[in-house]
Design a protein around this motif. Structure first.
Motif, PDB file in Angstrom:
ATOM      1  N   LEU A   1       0.831  -1.206   0.000  1.00  0.00           N
ATOM      2  CA  LEU A   1       0.000   0.000   0.000  1.00  0.00           C
ATOM      3  C   LEU A   1       0.864   1.254   0.000  1.00  0.00           C
ATOM      4  N   TYR A   2       1.937   1.235   0.806  1.00  0.00           N
ATOM      5  CA  TYR A   2       2.802   2.410   0.884  1.00  0.00           C
ATOM      6  C   TYR A   2       3.378   2.759  -0.487  1.00  0.00           C
ATOM      7  N   PHE A   3       3.966   1.777  -1.159  1.00  0.00           N
ATOM      8  CA  PHE A   3       4.637   2.084  -2.414  1.00  0.00           C
ATOM      9  C   PHE A   3       3.661   2.250  -3.575  1.00  0.00           C
ATOM     10  N   THR A   4       2.437   1.715  -3.446  1.00  0.00           N
ATOM     11  CA  THR A   4       1.393   2.029  -4.428  1.00  0.00           C
ATOM     12  C   THR A   4       1.084   3.517  -4.406  1.00  0.00           C
ATOM     13  N   ARG A   5       1.059   4.087  -3.214  1.00  0.00           N
ATOM     14  CA  ARG A   5       0.833   5.535  -3.100  1.00  0.00           C
ATOM     15  C   ARG A   5       2.104   6.328  -3.383  1.00  0.00           C
ATOM     16  N   TRP A   6       3.238   5.866  -2.845  1.00  0.00           N
ATOM     17  CA  TRP A   6       4.461   6.649  -2.940  1.00  0.00           C
ATOM     18  C   TRP A   6       4.937   6.799  -4.377  1.00  0.00           C
ATOM     19  N   ILE A   7       4.806   5.764  -5.189  1.00  0.00           N
ATOM     20  CA  ILE A   7       5.296   5.836  -6.565  1.00  0.00           C
ATOM     21  C   ILE A   7       4.543   6.895  -7.364  1.00  0.00           C
ATOM     22  N   THR A   8       3.314   7.170  -6.961  1.00  0.00           N
ATOM     23  CA  THR A   8       2.530   8.181  -7.679  1.00  0.00           C
ATOM     24  C   THR A   8       2.929   9.603  -7.280  1.00  0.00           C
ATOM     25  N   HIS A   9       3.795   9.742  -6.270  1.00  0.00           N
ATOM     26  CA  HIS A   9       4.318  11.066  -5.922  1.00  0.00           C
ATOM     27  C   HIS A   9       5.062  11.707  -7.095  1.00  0.00           C
ATOM     28  N   PHE A  10       5.584  10.883  -7.995  1.00  0.00           N
ATOM     29  CA  PHE A  10       6.354  11.423  -9.110  1.00  0.00           C
ATOM     30  C   PHE A  10       5.461  12.081 -10.169  1.00  0.00           C
ATOM     31  N   CYS A  11       4.160  11.832 -10.097  1.00  0.00           N
ATOM     32  CA  CYS A  11       3.289  12.242 -11.199  1.00  0.00           C
ATOM     33  C   CYS A  11       3.052  13.749 -11.243  1.00  0.00           C
ATOM     34  N   ALA A  12       2.568  14.328 -10.150  1.00  0.00           N
ATOM     35  CA  ALA A  12       2.247  15.756 -10.180  1.00  0.00           C
ATOM     36  C   ALA A  12       3.472  16.627 -10.458  1.00  0.00           C
TER      37      ALA A  12
END
Length: 389
Positions: free
Chosen positions: A47-58
């Motif tokens: 769950l953590y890295f599912t959310r964290w990897i999307t930090h790169f998007c914005a």
């Protein structure tokens, strides 16, 4: 038509694909609206890295918007480029308040209006238009000041009530700020404008490296140096733990949760730590993708060619699926929550991560042919409105 840089479209395509994962998690994960996936004390690795990897998007989306703005300005006068940026920025602000919000919430009464990345890009584009009209150097200086200096606001006491407090939150400090318009209408200001503006301005100035006359090998070297430097700065700032993020990270009970805490930099607003952590690898990726051509890059480029089109469609498709699941699982109209940002999203509805990933993959694949069609349409048509989508 301005030349297209393959590495930019590849990276933007990857960003758009990964971005949809986060929104799929919001709509369909069992704890999507009840728990923080980045909380070191309660999260899981998946769950953590599912959310964290999307930090790169914005940050990538905003940075590449600035870079693309520089490239599109190369065949315009400075005045023409500035006017276009201001007009396109204003259009994006209007689109966020209407088209995006309707797709995000499916609430036709707009009782909860959410200000997110398109809102921040729109206002940042307006500011970029105003600055770039006068001076590239001024744009670079303001960008550097906002990027490296905006966390000085963590040490300033701003007004806590009234319209001035709301204005400061919208401009600089928004962190899930809820603004009450009246008893039936709320505004969620989640993307403070100026920290994102700093990222866009630096993206615009990075476009200087992509001029026809600039040597590709030198550009690659500079991108690698800049990206590595930002990653190093992130590590140093996190170790010092006094500047660069509004909330210092705290020691945890285990090594794994220590890593979770160390990487959990503030996105709302985007702290210097967060920006360095994300833009550093993205700059390295830009350098490494310049010479990559393969079936997978051609696949992701389809999404990178039409980012706004894809962004709008993915929200409407995801939310349409949520409505279908809402009724299929036994909910009815009386259970629609009118003060919920997602309108149809029940707190205890949802599925495990493997199901979320399956829905995400299905949505991305379903949008491939519409995006390919629209990309080809844009390439072969010249209507004025295509420049805004």
């Amino acid at each position: 038509m301005p030349r297209r840089i393959a590495s930019i479209d590849i990276l933007r395509g990857l960003i758009m694909i990964v971005m949809a994962l986060d929104h799929t998690r919001d709509y369909f994960h069992i704890t999507g609206v009840t728990a923080d996936p980045l909380d070191p004390a309660t999260t899981t690795v998946g769950l953590y890295f599912t959310r964290w990897i999307t930090h790169f998007c914005a940050p990538g989306f905003v940075f590449l918007s600035g870079l693309s703005a520089f490239l599109s300005a190369q065949k315009k006068t400075r005045q023409e480029a500035a006017v276009f940026l201001i007009k396109r920025g204003a259009w994006l602000v209007v689109a966020e308040l209407t088209i995006v919000n309707l797709g995000l919430t499916f609430n036709p009464f707009f009782t909860f209006v959410i200000l997110q990345v398109i809102w921040a890009i729109g206002w940042s584009m307006i500011i970029l238009g105003l600055l770039s009209r006068y001076s590239f150097t001024l744009t670079l200086v303001i960008g550097l000041l906002l990027f490296f200096g905006h966390n000085a606001a963590d040490y300033i006491t701003f007004p806590q009530q009234g319209w001035t407090a709301d204005l400061w939150r919208i401009l600089l400090t928004a962190s899930g700020t809820i603004i009450v318009l009246d008893e039936h209408h709320l505004v969620g200001a989640f993307y403070a404008i100026l920290p994102w503006t700093g990222i866009m301005l630096l993206g615009y100035c990075t476009g200087y490296l992509y001029r026809h006359s600039f040597v590709a090998v030198k550009r690659k070297q500079l991108l690698l140096i800049a990206g590595s430097s930002l990653i190093l700065l992130f590590v140093v700032l996190r170790l010092i733990n006094h500047y660069g993020d509004p909330v210092p990270w705290q020691p945890q009970a285990s090594a794994l949760r220590q890593v979770f805490a160390f990487l959990n930099a503030s996105k709302y607003p985007p702290s210097l730590d967060y920006a360095c952590m994300t833009l550093g690898p993205l700059l390295i990726a830009l350098a490494l993708l310049e010479e990559v051509q393969s079936p997978w890059t051609r696949f992701v480029t389809v999404y990178g060619n039409v980012p706004f089109f894809y962004y709008i469609l993915h929200f409407y498709l995801l939310h349409a699926l949520l409505v279908i699941f809402f009724y299929l699982t036994g909910y009815n109209n009386s259970q629609i929550i009118d003060n919920n940002p997602f309108f149809f999203r029940q707190a205890h509805f949802g599925y495990t991560l493997p199901v979320v990933y399956a829905i995400w993959a299905a949505v991305v694949l379903a949008l491939y042919y519409p995006c390919r069609w629209f990309g080809e349409y844009k390439r072969t048509h010249t209507q004025w409105w295509l420049r805004y989508i």
